[in-house]
Design a protein around this motif. Structure first.
Motif, short mmCIF file in Angstrom:
data_model
loop_
_atom_site.label_atom_id
_atom_site.label_comp_id
_atom_site.label_asym_id
_atom_site.label_seq_id
_atom_site.Cartn_x
_atom_site.Cartn_y
_atom_site.Cartn_z
N ALA A 123 35.71 42.30 33.12
CA ALA A 123 35.43 41.71 31.81
C ALA A 123 35.73 40.22 31.79
O ALA A 123 35.04 39.44 31.12
CB ALA A 123 36.23 42.42 30.72
N ILE A 124 36.77 39.80 32.51
CA ILE A 124 37.10 38.37 32.58
C ILE A 124 35.98 37.61 33.30
O ILE A 124 35.55 36.54 32.85
CB ILE A 124 38.44 38.17 33.31
N LEU B 60 27.58 43.41 38.03
CA LEU B 60 26.76 44.61 38.02
C LEU B 60 26.86 45.23 36.63
O LEU B 60 27.95 45.49 36.14
CB LEU B 60 27.26 45.60 39.08
N ASN B 61 25.74 45.47 36.00
CA ASN B 61 25.76 45.97 34.62
C ASN B 61 26.06 47.46 34.51
O ASN B 61 26.29 47.96 33.40
CB ASN B 61 24.41 45.67 33.94
N PHE C 35 28.54 49.57 34.53
CA PHE C 35 30.00 49.66 34.52
C PHE C 35 30.47 51.10 34.74
O PHE C 35 31.51 51.33 35.36
CB PHE C 35 30.53 49.13 33.18
N LYS C 36 29.73 52.07 34.26
CA LYS C 36 30.13 53.46 34.43
C LYS C 36 30.24 53.84 35.91
O LYS C 36 31.19 54.52 36.32
CB LYS C 36 29.16 54.40 33.73
N THR C 37 29.29 53.38 36.70
CA THR C 37 29.34 53.66 38.14
C THR C 37 30.52 52.95 38.79
O THR C 37 31.17 53.50 39.69
CB THR C 37 28.03 53.22 38.81
N ILE C 38 30.82 51.74 38.33
CA ILE C 38 31.99 51.01 38.85
C ILE C 38 33.26 51.80 38.56
O ILE C 38 34.13 51.96 39.43
CB ILE C 38 32.07 49.61 38.21
N VAL C 39 33.38 52.31 37.34
CA VAL C 39 34.56 53.09 36.96
C VAL C 39 34.65 54.36 37.80
O VAL C 39 35.70 54.69 38.35
CB VAL C 39 34.52 53.44 35.46
N LEU C 40 33.56 55.08 37.90
CA LEU C 40 33.55 56.34 38.64
C LEU C 40 33.94 56.13 40.09
O LEU C 40 34.76 56.87 40.65
CB LEU C 40 32.15 56.98 38.56
#
Length: 218
Positions: free
Chosen positions: A179-180, A190-191, A193-198
């Protein structure tokens, strides 16, 4: 012939509670843009009120900053985050993904991030207080749930080690830094974010299975 003067539309009168909320809402935007060095005189002008009226609601600038802290940091914390993290009827992977997706909807907002950064640069106590809340309410429970997931001793038998906590902070901080990069540095991200979290959650859970408590004490 002298042109007729345009009559100014009178400013709408607000109830004291509505006026207070108007000041708070505008202060959040104002401090996000200019930091806490922004002058209350300029804030009052921006709202369209006098500085003495602003001080009638918030006698000092510190009082206003404290109220902004409550508005931005405390009021947005969802009570269900903590309880959902401990709900073992749902897989830990899913709990962590759900938590960070929901958390990001709050803290990844432009105003939240910028106020947090300005506060940290000023050495304001808001950040330290918020970090304690995050650590006690969310990160320590995550450590406990990872212990349970990996079949390791409970924290009642063996307290959370500093290394365990730092490992979870790396996960939390890495997702926060996304987010920063997006809102402060305006970097390309990379838009998805859900895949980044997973992906990040899978990595920490798989990695945690390889360690024993003795390894985390070294």
């Amino acid at each position: 012939m002298v042109p007729e003067l345009t009559k100014l539309k009178p400013k709408k009168r607000l109830t004291p509670s509505d006026r207070e909320q108007e000041i708070i809402d505008e202060a959040v935007q104002f401090f996000a843009e200019f930091g806490f060095n922004g002058r209350t005189r300029d804030l009052a002008k921006r709202i369209g009120i006098t500085q003495p009226l602003l001080y009638r609601y918030f006698p000092t600038k510190d009082d206003l900053i404290e109220r902004v802290f409550k508005e931005v940091y405390l009021n947005w914390i969802k009570p269900e985050w903590s309880s959902n993290l401990k709900d073992r009827s749902v897989s830990l992977e899913q709990r962590l993904v759900d938590y960070y997706i929901s958390y990001a909807k709050i803290v990844h907002q432009y105003e939240w991030i910028r106020i947090y950064m300005y506060s940290g640069l000023m050495g304001n106590s808001m950040n330290r207080r918020y970090i304690r809340i995050v650590e006690d309410e969310f990160l320590k429970p995550i450590c406990e749930e990872i212990r349970h997931e990996c079949g390791q001793p409970s924290i009642k038998k063996h307290p959370i080690t500093p290394l365990e906590l730092e490992r979870v902070w790396v996960l939390h901080g890495g997702l926060f830094y996304y987010a920063i990069r997006k809102n402060i540095y305006h970097s390309k991200v990379l838009n998805d974010f859900k895949t980044i979290v997973l992906t990040s959650v899978k990595i920490i859970l798989e990695g945690s299975k390889k360690f024993k408590i003795e390894d985390l004490e070294s």
